[in-house]
Design a protein around this motif. Structure first.
Motif, short mmCIF file in Angstrom:
data_model
loop_
_atom_site.label_atom_id
_atom_site.label_comp_id
_atom_site.label_asym_id
_atom_site.label_seq_id
_atom_site.Cartn_x
_atom_site.Cartn_y
_atom_site.Cartn_z
N LEU A 23 36.13 27.10 46.28
CA LEU A 23 36.63 26.19 45.26
C LEU A 23 37.24 25.00 45.99
CD1 LEU A 23 37.35 25.63 42.24
CD2 LEU A 23 39.50 26.82 42.67
N TYR A 24 36.84 23.81 45.59
CA TYR A 24 37.34 22.59 46.21
C TYR A 24 38.03 21.71 45.17
CZ TYR A 24 34.14 23.64 50.05
OH TYR A 24 33.48 24.24 51.10
N ARG A 36 44.44 29.39 46.63
CA ARG A 36 45.36 30.09 45.74
C ARG A 36 44.67 30.40 44.42
NH1 ARG A 36 47.55 26.85 41.73
NH2 ARG A 36 47.20 24.64 41.99
N PRO A 37 45.08 31.48 43.76
CA PRO A 37 44.48 31.80 42.45
C PRO A 37 44.84 30.73 41.42
CG PRO A 37 45.84 33.61 43.28
CD PRO A 37 46.04 32.45 44.19
N LEU A 38 43.90 30.42 40.56
CA LEU A 38 44.11 29.44 39.50
C LEU A 38 43.70 30.02 38.16
CD1 LEU A 38 42.55 26.27 41.17
CD2 LEU A 38 44.95 26.70 40.81
N ASP A 39 44.37 29.58 37.13
CA ASP A 39 43.98 29.92 35.77
C ASP A 39 42.81 29.01 35.40
OD1 ASP A 39 44.54 29.30 32.59
OD2 ASP A 39 44.95 31.38 33.20
N LEU A 43 41.54 24.22 35.74
CA LEU A 43 40.39 23.67 36.45
C LEU A 43 39.80 22.42 35.82
CD1 LEU A 43 38.57 27.01 37.28
CD2 LEU A 43 40.06 25.68 38.77
N PHE A 44 39.93 22.26 34.51
CA PHE A 44 39.26 21.18 33.82
C PHE A 44 40.01 19.87 33.96
CE2 PHE A 44 38.10 25.14 31.80
CZ PHE A 44 36.74 25.10 32.07
#
Length: 174
Positions: A23-24, A36-39, A43-44
């Protein structure tokens, strides 16, 4: 993720299921890997891109094999349409959609929403048109635009005025 395959009249929108490998986050002229974990909601609109390993569909509906297609290309999350749950069938080494029919219908509907709208001449997607129509319906049914209910006092006054008009209409002319 939804993608357009083909060109011209042969173009169609399809979905691909993938597993995020990297993930970038785009920053100015470069991109930084996010660890790191993301919800999903974060992301949007945040300038994120993903590199994925893709699942390839098998002849059995709702069944997939993992990592058959390698793809090092990063994709913007503009292509993202939703999360799915896949269960591994150890006997066949295939991944099956959990609640297969329900998820297949949701994927088809989400993919359809990414298609260009004919109403807007392709400037908006079907999903954007549907969201705009829903917003208009909400605005048109807003509480402050609705007629107010008549109270007891208002109804009595209206009835009294109507009775006076009826009495005046029956009165003999002089």
């Amino acid at each position: 993720m939804a993608f357009k395959e083909g060109t011209g009249k042969n173009a169609r929108w399809v979905y691909w299921l993938g597993r995020v490998r990297k993930l970038y986050k785009k920053q100015k002229r470069s991109k930084v890997e996010v660890k790191r974990p993301l919800d999903v909601e974060e992301l949007f609109g945040g300038g994120f891109q993903v590199v994925a390993s893709w699942y390839t569909s098998t002849p059995q509906r709702g069944s997939y094999r993992f990592n058959v297609v390698g793809d090092p290309k990063p994709y913007d999350l503009d292509h993202f349409i939703g999360l799915v749950r896949l269960d591994l069938d150890m006997a066949t080494d295939r991944y099956e959609l959990h609640n297969k029919e329900e998820q297949l219908q949701a994927l088809a509907a989400a993919t359809r929403r990414t298609e260009p709208s004919k109403k807007s001449g392709g400037k908006k997607t079907i999903g954007e048109e549907e969201e705009a129509a829903a917003a208009r319906r909400v605005q048109q049914t807003a509480e402050h635009l609705q007629p107010q209910a008549e109270g007891v006092d208002e109804r009595n006054q209206r009835d009294q005025r109507a009775a006076e008009r009826a009495k005046a209409a029956q009165a003999p002319l002089r």
